[in-house]
Design a protein around this motif. Structure first.
Motif, PDB file in Angstrom:
ATOM      1  N   ASN A  62       1.233  -0.813   0.288  1.00 16.89           N
ATOM      2  CA  ASN A  62      -0.116   0.335   0.597  1.00 16.89           C
ATOM      3  C   ASN A  62       0.440   1.317   0.267  1.00 16.89           C
ATOM      4  OD1 ASN A  62      -2.915  -0.922   0.214  1.00 16.89           O
ATOM      5  ND2 ASN A  62      -1.644  -1.713   2.425  1.00 16.89           N
ATOM      6  N   SER A  63       1.633   1.898  -0.312  1.00 21.33           N
ATOM      7  CA  SER A  63       2.989   2.020  -0.738  1.00 21.33           C
ATOM      8  C   SER A  63       3.618   2.919   0.912  1.00 21.33           C
ATOM      9  CB  SER A  63       2.515   3.491  -1.877  1.00 21.33           C
ATOM     10  OG  SER A  63       2.035   2.955  -3.009  1.00 21.33           O
ATOM     11  N   PHE A  64       3.062   2.067   1.877  1.00 25.04           N
ATOM     12  CA  PHE A  64       3.491   2.651   3.091  1.00 25.04           C
ATOM     13  C   PHE A  64       2.153   3.470   3.773  1.00 25.04           C
ATOM     14  CE2 PHE A  64       7.190   0.753   1.833  1.00 25.04           C
ATOM     15  CZ  PHE A  64       7.841   0.084   1.890  1.00 25.04           C
ATOM     16  N   ASP A  65       1.237   3.361   3.152  1.00 27.27           N
ATOM     17  CA  ASP A  65       0.117   4.176   3.494  1.00 27.27           C
ATOM     18  C   ASP A  65      -0.262   2.942   4.851  1.00 27.27           C
ATOM     19  OD1 ASP A  65      -2.106   5.655   4.647  1.00 27.27           O
ATOM     20  OD2 ASP A  65      -2.199   5.260   2.550  1.00 27.27           O
ATOM     21  N   ASN A  66      -0.012   3.771   6.330  1.00 26.20           N
ATOM     22  CA  ASN A  66      -0.526   3.052   7.346  1.00 26.20           C
ATOM     23  C   ASN A  66      -1.916   2.997   7.634  1.00 26.20           C
ATOM     24  OD1 ASN A  66      -0.081   5.594   8.068  1.00 26.20           O
ATOM     25  ND2 ASN A  66       0.927   5.158  10.449  1.00 26.20           N
ATOM     26  N   SER A  67      -2.540   3.900   6.996  1.00 26.01           N
ATOM     27  CA  SER A  67      -3.528   4.667   7.304  1.00 26.01           C
ATOM     28  C   SER A  67      -4.587   3.011   6.748  1.00 26.01           C
ATOM     29  CB  SER A  67      -4.242   4.920   6.844  1.00 26.01           C
ATOM     30  OG  SER A  67      -4.934   5.448   5.478  1.00 26.01           O
TER      31      SER A  67
ATOM     32  N   GLN B 273      -3.416  -4.924  10.729  1.00 23.09           N
ATOM     33  CA  GLN B 273      -2.654  -5.785  11.078  1.00 23.09           C
ATOM     34  C   GLN B 273      -1.081  -5.361  12.144  1.00 23.09           C
ATOM     35  OE1 GLN B 273      -3.459  -4.766   7.891  1.00 23.09           O
ATOM     36  NE2 GLN B 273      -3.900  -6.063   6.524  1.00 23.09           N
ATOM     37  N   SER B 274      -1.628  -3.701  12.314  1.00 21.12           N
ATOM     38  CA  SER B 274      -0.982  -2.865  12.905  1.00 21.12           C
ATOM     39  C   SER B 274      -1.762  -3.605  15.040  1.00 21.12           C
ATOM     40  CB  SER B 274      -1.337  -1.421  12.827  1.00 21.12           C
ATOM     41  OG  SER B 274      -0.347  -0.896  14.312  1.00 21.12           O
ATOM     42  N   LYS B 275      -2.983  -3.053  14.326  1.00 26.12           N
ATOM     43  CA  LYS B 275      -3.087  -3.926  16.016  1.00 26.12           C
ATOM     44  C   LYS B 275      -3.329  -4.803  16.709  1.00 26.12           C
ATOM     45  CE  LYS B 275      -8.138  -4.800  16.181  1.00 26.12           C
ATOM     46  NZ  LYS B 275      -7.418  -6.256  16.988  1.00 26.12           N
TER      47      LYS B 275
END
Length: 95
Positions: A44-49, A54-56
């Motif tokens: 996702n082109s480093f779009d963390n939103s 996955q972060s959770k």
């Protein structure tokens, strides 16, 4: 010469890491979660939103393995990804 004499008189007092410090995952307990998160970022082109789920999951794994201090997920910014308490979902769907 005076430095050598003072060096022995100081004692080291250990303290816990500062909030936000991440101890290394030496045993790879959360490696799969980290890899899924990193793949999501790359895809996702480093779009963390776009990789919040996955972060959770990764942070939950770290908390479950005492690699970070347990914090409520709501406090970490995941309130919208939490399941509503039992009974509350029924109230939200009724007119």
């Amino acid at each position: 010469m005076s430095t050598a004499m003072n060096f022995g008189s100081k004692t080291f007092k250990p303290r816990p890491p500062d909030k936000g410090s991440f101890p290394l995952d030496h045993f790879g307990e959360c490696k799969d979660f980290k890899e899924k998160f990193m793949k999501c970022l790359r895809d996702n082109s480093f779009d963390n939103s776009l990789c919040r789920l996955q972060s959770k999951d990764y942070l939950e794994c770290r908390m479950n393995h005492q690699l970070m201090t347990r914090e409520p997920l709501e406090k970490l910014g995941f309130k919208d990804l939490m399941d509503p308490p039992p009974g509350q979902a029924d109230r939200d769907t009724k007119p």
